[in-house]
Design a protein around this motif. Structure first.
Motif, PDB file in Angstrom:
ATOM      1  N   UNK A  77      10.468  -2.742 -10.563  1.00  0.00           N
ATOM      2  CA  UNK A  77      11.076  -2.989  -9.252  1.00  0.00           C
ATOM      3  C   UNK A  77      11.500  -1.691  -8.569  1.00  0.00           C
ATOM      4  N   UNK A  78      11.750  -0.654  -9.356  1.00  0.00           N
ATOM      5  CA  UNK A  78      12.165   0.636  -8.784  1.00  0.00           C
ATOM      6  C   UNK A  78      10.989   1.446  -8.240  1.00  0.00           C
ATOM      7  N   UNK A  79       9.763   1.133  -8.690  1.00  0.00           N
ATOM      8  CA  UNK A  79       8.597   1.918  -8.284  1.00  0.00           C
ATOM      9  C   UNK A  79       8.345   1.703  -6.798  1.00  0.00           C
ATOM     10  N   UNK A  80       8.230   2.783  -6.004  1.00  0.00           N
ATOM     11  CA  UNK A  80       7.991   2.620  -4.570  1.00  0.00           C
ATOM     12  C   UNK A  80       6.715   1.847  -4.301  1.00  0.00           C
ATOM     13  N   UNK A  81       6.768   0.993  -3.301  1.00  0.00           N
ATOM     14  CA  UNK A  81       5.585   0.194  -2.944  1.00  0.00           C
ATOM     15  C   UNK A  81       4.518   1.088  -2.341  1.00  0.00           C
TER      16      UNK A  81
END
Length: 256
Positions: A252-256
């Motif tokens: 969820x922390x990984x940038x889109x």
């Protein structure tokens, strides 16, 4: 077989992160820990494994033999053609050139590539077949497609390695979901695996030498698929172990 006790959050705490998501990951620590766990599953925990024992446990054939003690599932037979095998090597080199931080993950874990049975999809991996990747003829349609499939399945193989150390979902979990692709009957761990893969493919495709419309279309598809996976994560939270929650939070922390 007896196995050594594993502490929660083992991989991110001990190895410096998650495969492909953290460039600080210590791949040697992860491989050594996984090899030790395999030896303990095979021989019990009464003796300390030697360096030879650890190296042997990372051989794909021995990995499958050890896994079959718990999950008997026959491995498909066959070999890629020499040309296909060469194309796979070229795809691995290409990914390494485009993403140098991934070089240890592309080279440290021995992998075997097999032909995919007809009509079963474009590529596949299975927890029951550690370090074996299946590729269909369609995976060789272009350099970009093959690079995606090789990276996709390599992501799965490293996550399976993590799952040998600590499960992502509670034992006995029967909850099943349908992935955004329409594939049904998938477990919470498989959902995390799908979301994990999208993080890497979204990083790969902007680097590939493909026409802009092709790249943009693929990135849009990956973004939609990732969004769908992330929307499902909360629905499987009750099934996740502390280890699974940690991976979900990292994704969820990984940038889109």
């Amino acid at each position: 077989m007896d196995t050594a006790p594993l502490t929660p959050l083992f991989v991110p705490a001990y190895c410096g992160g998650w495969p492909f998501l953290d460039d600080s990951l210590d791949t040697r620590r992860l491989l050594t820990a996984a090899a030790g766990t395999r030896v303990a599953r095979r021989d019990g925990t009464h003796a300390a494994p030697t360096p030879h024992d650890l190296a042997a446990a990372l051989a794909p054939a021995e990995a499958v033999r050890i896994r079959a003690l718990d999950l008997p599932k026959p491995l498909p037979h066959g070999t890629l053609t020499p040309d296909q095998a060469q194309q796979v090597r070229q795809a691995v080199r290409l990914i390494a050139q485009l993403a140098p931080a991934w070089v240890p993950l592309l080279s440290a874990l021995p992998l075997v590539y097999l032909p995919m049975p007809t009509g079963r999809g474009i590529s596949a991996s299975s927890f029951a077949w550690p370090q074996h990747i299946l590729l269909a003829a369609e995976a060789f349609d272009s350099q970009a497609v093959l690079a995606e499939q090789v990276l996709h399945e390599t992501f799965h193989q490293w996550l399976y390695l993590c799952e040998e150390l600590a499960a992502l979902q509670h034992s006995g979990c029967t909850h099943r979901i349908t992935l955004p692709s329409g594939t049904s009957g998938r477990s919470p761990a498989e959902l995390l695996g799908a979301a994990h893969v999208t993080c890497g493919l979204a990083r790969l495709w902007p680097l590939l030498d493909v026409p802009a419309p092709v790249r943009d279309q693929r990135l849009a598809h990956l973004a939609a698929y990732r969004h769908g996976c992330l929307a499902l994560i909360d629905t499987v939270r009750p099934c996740l172990t502390e280890h699974g929650h940690a991976l979900a939070d990292k994704i969820l922390e990984v940038p889109a």
